[in-house]
Write a protein that holds these residues in place. Structure first.
Motif, PDB file in Angstrom:
ATOM      1  N   THR A   4       0.582  -1.080  -0.203  1.00  0.00           N
ATOM      2  CA  THR A   4       0.002  -0.093  -0.183  1.00  0.00           C
ATOM      3  C   THR A   4       0.887   1.435  -0.089  1.00  0.00           C
ATOM      4  O   THR A   4       0.721   2.226  -0.864  1.00  0.00           O
ATOM      5  CB  THR A   4      -1.032   0.073   1.238  1.00  0.00           C
ATOM      6  N   ILE A   7       1.009   3.811  -3.303  1.00  0.00           N
ATOM      7  CA  ILE A   7       0.787   5.494  -3.132  1.00  0.00           C
ATOM      8  C   ILE A   7       1.881   6.250  -3.237  1.00  0.00           C
ATOM      9  O   ILE A   7       1.511   7.272  -3.867  1.00  0.00           O
ATOM     10  CB  ILE A   7       0.116   5.678  -1.742  1.00  0.00           C
ATOM     11  N   GLN A  37       1.928   9.124  -6.381  1.00  0.00           N
ATOM     12  CA  GLN A  37       2.458  10.384  -6.098  1.00  0.00           C
ATOM     13  C   GLN A  37       3.676  10.788  -6.843  1.00  0.00           C
ATOM     14  O   GLN A  37       3.618  11.870  -7.507  1.00  0.00           O
ATOM     15  CB  GLN A  37       2.663  10.673  -4.569  1.00  0.00           C
ATOM     16  N   ALA A  82      -4.108   2.348  -6.486  1.00  0.00           N
ATOM     17  CA  ALA A  82      -4.387   3.748  -6.059  1.00  0.00           C
ATOM     18  C   ALA A  82      -4.909   4.281  -7.244  1.00  0.00           C
ATOM     19  O   ALA A  82      -4.491   4.110  -8.475  1.00  0.00           O
ATOM     20  CB  ALA A  82      -3.296   4.472  -5.517  1.00  0.00           C
ATOM     21  N   ASP A 128      -3.388  14.664  -3.881  1.00  0.00           N
ATOM     22  CA  ASP A 128      -3.150  13.584  -2.848  1.00  0.00           C
ATOM     23  C   ASP A 128      -4.291  13.283  -1.910  1.00  0.00           C
ATOM     24  O   ASP A 128      -4.232  11.876  -1.616  1.00  0.00           O
ATOM     25  CB  ASP A 128      -1.765  13.887  -2.196  1.00  0.00           C
ATOM     26  N   SER A 161      -7.842   4.376  -2.559  1.00  0.00           N
ATOM     27  CA  SER A 161      -6.827   3.198  -2.656  1.00  0.00           C
ATOM     28  C   SER A 161      -7.581   2.075  -2.022  1.00  0.00           C
ATOM     29  O   SER A 161      -8.531   2.093  -1.193  1.00  0.00           O
ATOM     30  CB  SER A 161      -5.808   3.373  -1.901  1.00  0.00           C
TER      31      SER A 161
END
Length: 182
Positions: free
Chosen positions: A10, A14, A18, A150, A159, A164
């Motif tokens: 996870t 993420i 990003q 995500a 963000d 997710s």
């Protein structure tokens, strides 16, 4: 699949999404190999150092448990499913993540798709639909079957608005898991 692996994946997915988001929209697909950071430190110290990963940072808890390494030279001149079917990872790679942009329709709009519309014609139709959403999907998997995704909507490009979960893009996750089959 362990909860430690799930948390690590996870975090990695993420962070990858990003990272890709900093380059804006309208990007080509981007693939990342995932490897345990501890293994990278032990077997590839120069690469780890180039990525800013050091033993000192590890001891201080300042590094992730998975490190992502972007893969250059993807064969983007072929459909995604064909590209993934040809992909093979070395044993040191414990997972991978793919970031792609696409367009999605809400379920109510999916019912409006003309019968028999496929391929490029379907993509054009979706691209012109007033209810479509431009999305960026980052999907990651580990060899043990752990998966995570995500999703960022272009209309909510923040963000804080990234969704997710492990089952958001199941077909792509399955295709990525297929890259680890012998």
């Amino acid at each position: 699949m362990s909860s430690v692996a799930s948390v690590a994946l996870t975090q990695a997915v993420i962070e990858i999404e990003q990272h890709v988001a900093t380059d804006g929209w309208n990007q080509r697909p981007r693939m990342f190999a995932l490897t345990p950071t501890a293994d990278l430190l032990a077997t590839q110290p120069r690469m780890a150092a180039a990525l800013g990963i050091t033993d000192e940072a590890a001891q201080a808890g300042g590094i992730p448990s998975l490190t992502s390494i972007e893969q250059e030279g993807l064969a983007l001149n072929q459909p995604l499913d064909e590209m993934l079917a040809k992909m093979v990872w070395p044993p040191a790679v414990t997972g991978c993540a793919l970031v792609i942009e696409s367009q999605m329709l809400p379920p109510s709009a999916e019912e409006q798709i003309p019968e028999g519309l496929e391929g490029a014609a379907l993509e054009r139709w979706v691209g012109q639909h007033p209810e479509r959403h431009d999305v960026r999907m980052a999907v990651g998997v580990l060899r043990d079957g752990t998966r995570q995704a995500a999703i960022r909507l272009r209309s909510k490009d923040s963000d804080m608005e990234v969704l997710s979960g492990p089952d958001l893009v199941p077909n792509l996750a399955e295709a990525l898991l297929g890259t680890f089959e012998e």
